[in-house]
Design a protein around this motif. Sequence first.
Motif, short mmCIF file in Angstrom:
data_model
loop_
_atom_site.label_atom_id
_atom_site.label_comp_id
_atom_site.label_asym_id
_atom_site.label_seq_id
_atom_site.Cartn_x
_atom_site.Cartn_y
_atom_site.Cartn_z
N HIS A 21 -20.42 -54.88 -111.03
CA HIS A 21 -20.85 -55.60 -112.23
C HIS A 21 -21.50 -54.67 -113.25
O HIS A 21 -21.47 -54.93 -114.46
CB HIS A 21 -21.80 -56.75 -111.89
CG HIS A 21 -22.09 -57.62 -113.08
ND1 HIS A 21 -21.13 -58.44 -113.63
CD2 HIS A 21 -23.18 -57.73 -113.87
CE1 HIS A 21 -21.63 -59.04 -114.70
NE2 HIS A 21 -22.88 -58.62 -114.87
N ASN A 27 -16.82 -58.99 -116.30
CA ASN A 27 -16.86 -59.74 -115.04
C ASN A 27 -17.37 -61.15 -115.35
O ASN A 27 -18.49 -61.51 -115.03
CB ASN A 27 -17.75 -59.03 -114.02
CG ASN A 27 -16.95 -58.01 -113.23
OD1 ASN A 27 -15.75 -58.17 -113.04
ND2 ASN A 27 -17.61 -56.96 -112.80
N ASN A 30 -18.73 -64.30 -112.52
CA ASN A 30 -19.81 -64.26 -111.53
C ASN A 30 -21.11 -64.81 -112.12
O ASN A 30 -21.18 -65.11 -113.32
CB ASN A 30 -19.98 -62.84 -110.94
CG ASN A 30 -20.52 -61.84 -111.96
OD1 ASN A 30 -21.18 -62.20 -112.93
ND2 ASN A 30 -20.20 -60.57 -111.75
N GLU A 78 -15.73 -56.30 -106.60
CA GLU A 78 -16.25 -57.50 -107.24
C GLU A 78 -15.58 -58.73 -106.62
O GLU A 78 -14.42 -59.04 -106.90
CB GLU A 78 -16.01 -57.39 -108.74
CG GLU A 78 -16.45 -58.58 -109.56
CD GLU A 78 -17.94 -58.87 -109.47
OE1 GLU A 78 -18.76 -57.93 -109.33
OE2 GLU A 78 -18.29 -60.07 -109.52
N SER A 80 -15.93 -61.80 -107.19
CA SER A 80 -15.50 -62.84 -108.13
C SER A 80 -14.14 -62.54 -108.76
O SER A 80 -13.45 -63.43 -109.25
CB SER A 80 -16.53 -63.03 -109.23
OG SER A 80 -16.61 -61.89 -110.06
N SER A 119 -23.62 -59.38 -106.99
CA SER A 119 -22.90 -60.41 -107.76
C SER A 119 -22.10 -61.33 -106.84
O SER A 119 -21.48 -60.88 -105.88
CB SER A 119 -22.00 -59.76 -108.81
OG SER A 119 -21.19 -58.76 -108.25
N ASN A 120 -22.14 -62.62 -107.17
CA ASN A 120 -21.42 -63.65 -106.42
C ASN A 120 -20.39 -64.31 -107.32
O ASN A 120 -20.65 -64.51 -108.51
CB ASN A 120 -22.37 -64.78 -106.00
CG ASN A 120 -23.50 -64.30 -105.12
OD1 ASN A 120 -23.30 -63.47 -104.24
ND2 ASN A 120 -24.70 -64.80 -105.37
N PRO A 121 -19.26 -64.75 -106.75
CA PRO A 121 -18.36 -65.58 -107.55
C PRO A 121 -19.13 -66.82 -108.02
O PRO A 121 -19.97 -67.34 -107.29
CB PRO A 121 -17.26 -65.98 -106.57
CG PRO A 121 -17.38 -65.06 -105.41
CD PRO A 121 -18.79 -64.57 -105.37
N GLU A 125 -21.87 -69.42 -106.20
CA GLU A 125 -23.22 -69.62 -106.74
C GLU A 125 -23.47 -71.11 -106.97
O GLU A 125 -24.55 -71.62 -106.70
CB GLU A 125 -23.35 -68.84 -108.06
CG GLU A 125 -24.75 -68.80 -108.64
CD GLU A 125 -25.69 -67.86 -107.91
OE1 GLU A 125 -25.23 -67.04 -107.09
OE2 GLU A 125 -26.90 -67.96 -108.15
#
Length: 441
Positions: A21, A27, A30, A78, A80, A119-121, A125
């Motif tokens: 990210h 991105n 995310n 990544e 996401s 970082s999360n998709p 989240e």
Amino acid sequence: MPEATFHFPPGFKWGVATASHQVEGNNTNNQWWEWEQQEGRIKQGHTSGRACDWWENAEADFDRAAAMGLNALRLSIEWSRVEPEPGRFDNAVLERYREMLRGLQQRGLEPMVTLHHFSNPLWLEQQGAWINEGTISYFVRYVERIVKLLGDQVTLWCTINEPNVYAVMSYLYGLFPPGQRDFKATRVVLQNMLKAHGAAYRAIHRLQPAAKVGLAHNLRFFDPANPRSLLDRLVASVLDRGFNRATFDAVWKGWWSLPMGFGPAWSLRHTLDWVGLNYYTRDLVAFDRGAKETLFSRLTHAPDAELLDGGYGELYPEGLRRAIKRLWRMRLPIYITENGIPDSDDDQRPAALLLHLHQLWKILQNNIPVQGYYHWTLVDNFEWAEGWTLPFGLIEMDPATGIRIPRPSADLYTAIVRGNAITPALLDAYAPRLRPRILPD
Ligand code: BGC
């Protein structure tokens, strides 16, 4: 004049580290992207935007890394992008990562791949992400997909970057999304991430028996402000337990210790082939009766400390050696997976780099197997809640134009890497004031 050259072992891995990210750009899928669009979340209203444009052209920076003589690079995938919706994996994205990894190999840069770096998709989240135990199986499914598709190009895997920092910043200090301040949630998140690490460790080994799997831990020392004060010592040890020790008790001893309560975590035992150290700074801790929210602790700096830019803390290179010594209790190979300072005018970085690498050299004399050092970072990147205000790059980058200008530290690092040593000439050229501190009488 005394002279000494500090040689590093042949084949030592010299690298730089990044996270998806912070460098890829766009991105948009995310939780960070969403967070950046909200007012007041990021310093000066900055956004990651195109970041360092790695999604389009990471190769230009790979060229820079190779030209510096580096032989290793740590990056992250990544999630996401790879899995934009639950269960839907994007082959074009995976192909782009294959291309990047090939690009690294072609340039003699051995990749270390981190599978989760903050970082999360968005879909994850929206379901609470690491608050939910169900996220562990989602993570394992994603990891399996990655290892199946990229495993022929990677053997060094880092499951999760800094579970402790993620949990604390997102759920205790509220500075990272989702901005909560809840001690119980912090504990649950940390515990779920460590369980996910353990599950991913086993999944990767099932698919790739020769894999080398580790975790990057941000080890921050909490030293008592007054070592003679029992209360200062007590609060310092509580913070150390929660931030540092609990993680290794879980993934090495297979034991939940405070703040996770007490009890067995057998399935996590020995789920490390190596351990990654992200080392930046330390805090001094004083007991503060009024500070209930922070477990009665107040963080300070040593009165004589050299402070880093942007309130980042003390310059404390000795901590790198102390941290390695502490990790060595596990008798595992060690990588310094991150180390660096924010410094836009580069007036502290050359000395900081030399001092940290000198501490690393010292530890290597004790035959502690530190396999490599990844400087944070190659090019200024998006520094999370601090936006673009904390430049950690060896190379300066203007986020508006993407124009890059190497700082003197880039030349210094190049010279150290190419010579595989710190020489007196480098000390004289980049930080002459260090001569009496580093060279023996
Ligand atoms: C994180 C990086 C971050 C660096 C500098 C580490 O805790 O892993 O993502 O940029 O610190 O603050």
